[in-house]
Motif scaffolding. Structure first.
Motif, PDB file in Angstrom:
ATOM      1  N   ILE A 104      -6.065  40.203  81.415  1.00 17.30           N
ATOM      2  CA  ILE A 104      -5.960  40.607  80.012  1.00 17.30           C
ATOM      3  C   ILE A 104      -7.373  40.655  79.418  1.00 17.30           C
ATOM      4  CG2 ILE A 104      -5.110  39.923  77.717  1.00 17.30           C
ATOM      5  CD1 ILE A 104      -2.930  40.946  79.584  1.00 17.30           C
ATOM      6  N   CYS A 105      -7.696  41.754  78.765  1.00 18.38           N
ATOM      7  CA  CYS A 105      -9.012  41.940  78.148  1.00 18.38           C
ATOM      8  C   CYS A 105      -9.219  40.881  77.066  1.00 18.38           C
ATOM      9  CB  CYS A 105      -9.126  43.336  77.546  1.00 18.38           C
ATOM     10  SG  CYS A 105     -10.677  43.607  76.667  1.00 18.38           S
ATOM     11  N   VAL A 106     -10.351  40.131  77.190  1.00 15.38           N
ATOM     12  CA  VAL A 106     -10.596  39.055  76.224  1.00 15.38           C
ATOM     13  C   VAL A 106     -10.963  39.603  74.853  1.00 15.38           C
ATOM     14  CG1 VAL A 106     -11.322  37.440  78.016  1.00 15.38           C
ATOM     15  CG2 VAL A 106     -13.035  38.839  76.856  1.00 15.38           C
ATOM     16  N   ARG A 107     -11.351  40.872  74.797  1.00 18.45           N
ATOM     17  CA  ARG A 107     -11.748  41.480  73.526  1.00 18.45           C
ATOM     18  C   ARG A 107     -10.554  41.997  72.728  1.00 18.45           C
ATOM     19  NH1 ARG A 107     -17.233  43.205  73.012  1.00 18.45           N
ATOM     20  NH2 ARG A 107     -18.465  41.380  73.583  1.00 18.45           N
ATOM     21  N   CYS A 108      -9.638  42.718  73.416  1.00 17.35           N
ATOM     22  CA  CYS A 108      -8.609  43.453  72.657  1.00 17.35           C
ATOM     23  C   CYS A 108      -7.184  43.149  73.089  1.00 17.35           C
ATOM     24  CB  CYS A 108      -8.864  44.956  72.753  1.00 17.35           C
ATOM     25  SG  CYS A 108      -8.419  45.656  74.353  1.00 17.35           S
ATOM     26  N   GLY A 109      -7.009  42.419  74.203  1.00 19.14           N
ATOM     27  CA  GLY A 109      -5.658  42.067  74.626  1.00 19.14           C
ATOM     28  C   GLY A 109      -4.961  43.126  75.456  1.00 19.14           C
ATOM     29  N   ARG A 151     -12.300  42.565  81.141  1.00 19.28           N
ATOM     30  CA  ARG A 151     -12.338  43.551  80.050  1.00 19.28           C
ATOM     31  C   ARG A 151     -11.616  44.829  80.477  1.00 19.28           C
ATOM     32  NH1 ARG A 151     -17.846  43.358  76.826  1.00 19.28           N
ATOM     33  NH2 ARG A 151     -18.180  41.104  76.710  1.00 19.28           N
ATOM     34  N   CYS A 152     -11.087  45.523  79.477  1.00 19.78           N
ATOM     35  CA  CYS A 152     -10.455  46.820  79.736  1.00 19.78           C
ATOM     36  C   CYS A 152     -11.543  47.898  79.801  1.00 19.78           C
ATOM     37  CB  CYS A 152      -9.435  47.137  78.644  1.00 19.78           C
ATOM     38  SG  CYS A 152     -10.196  47.527  77.051  1.00 19.78           S
ATOM     39  N   ARG A 153     -11.146  49.097  80.149  1.00 22.01           N
ATOM     40  CA  ARG A 153     -12.090  50.213  80.261  1.00 22.01           C
ATOM     41  C   ARG A 153     -12.843  50.441  78.944  1.00 22.01           C
ATOM     42  NH1 ARG A 153     -12.651  54.900  83.434  1.00 22.01           N
ATOM     43  NH2 ARG A 153     -10.989  54.195  84.826  1.00 22.01           N
ATOM     44  N   ALA A 154     -12.140  50.319  77.820  1.00 21.76           N
ATOM     45  CA  ALA A 154     -12.766  50.615  76.528  1.00 21.76           C
ATOM     46  C   ALA A 154     -13.736  49.524  76.095  1.00 21.76           C
ATOM     47  CB  ALA A 154     -11.677  50.796  75.464  1.00 21.76           C
ATOM     48  N   CYS A 155     -13.429  48.287  76.401  1.00 26.55           N
ATOM     49  CA  CYS A 155     -14.269  47.177  75.949  1.00 26.55           C
ATOM     50  C   CYS A 155     -15.389  46.835  76.940  1.00 26.55           C
ATOM     51  CB  CYS A 155     -13.423  45.934  75.703  1.00 26.55           C
ATOM     52  SG  CYS A 155     -12.248  46.122  74.356  1.00 26.55           S
ATOM     53  N   TYR A 156     -15.286  47.337  78.166  1.00 29.07           N
ATOM     54  CA  TYR A 156     -16.311  47.059  79.171  1.00 29.07           C
ATOM     55  C   TYR A 156     -17.637  47.686  78.751  1.00 29.07           C
ATOM     56  CZ  TYR A 156     -18.855  47.491  83.599  1.00 29.07           C
ATOM     57  OH  TYR A 156     -19.811  47.449  84.586  1.00 29.07           O
TER      58      TYR A 156
END
Ligand SMILES: [Zn+2]
Length: 194
Positions: free
Chosen positions: A147-152, A185-190
């Motif tokens: 799970i992306c720590v930035r956005c979930g 992180r997800c693709r967008a938050c990486y």
């Protein structure tokens, strides 16, 4: 030349940091034990996060494992009768990717159920070559997400941080660490390293 065994197979469990790869590997090995089948588990020497010689998940489950310096150690250490051969943290091996694939293929051809777990991408979001090649030849591939720590959202990438900033692209590919060094992180938050 012996015919490849019908029971042999390669299973790959991959994903980013904190995606539960070792938990899944241990879950499968527990099933092997419940089925009263013999297993042999291995881990590269470089993983020093936990007690050496055990596969240990982030949530504390463990399986006894032998430490190997090279993938070529594995065939010499697999006991006769072992049905499953497990290797965790494949990305820590220094062997050429072709050698890793050749050893896993030979074990599967000999009838073993080879279960390999490892990171699919490094902190630059580039594939780990040995794991990428194994995915191509495996009978089964499971790609797990964290799970992306930035956005979930679901995360597929491992962000390495130094003092809270993305580690530079030129940093070593391998740096052993956990929450203090990596974020899922997800693709967008990486954030791609500079
Ligand atoms: Zn995100």
């Amino acid at each position: 030349m012996t015919r490849p065994s019908a029971s042999g197979r390669i299973e790959v469990i991959c994903g980013c940091m904190f995606s539960g790869k070792t938990e899944e590997l241990i879950r499968r090995l527990n099933h092997v034990r419940i089925a009263r089948q013999a297993l042999a588990a291995f881990t590269p020497r470089r993983d020093t996060r936990y007690r050496p010689g055990n596969l240990v998940s982030h949530n504390g489950l463990s399986v006894a494992a032998q430490i190997v310096d090279t993938v070529d150690d594995i065939p010499t250490l697999v006991p006769a009768g072992a049905v499953a051969v497990a290797l965790d943290e494949l990305h820590f091996l220094d062997d050429p990717p072709e050698r890793v694939v050749a050893v896993c293929q030979a074990l599967a051809d000999a009838g073993h159920r080879v279960i390999v777990a490892g990171l699919d991408q490094d902190f630059r979001a580039l594939p780990f070559p040995a794991l990428a090649q194994l995915m191509a030849v495996a009978e089964q591939v499971d790609k797990l997400m964290a799970i992306c720590v930035r956005c979930g959202a679901y995360a597929t990438r491992s962000q390495r941080l130094i003092d809270g900033r993305p580690a530079p692209r030129a940093a070593p590919t391998i740096a052993v660490g956990g929450l203090e060094l990596y974020e899922a992180r997800c693709r967008a938050c990486y954030e791609a390293p500079a």
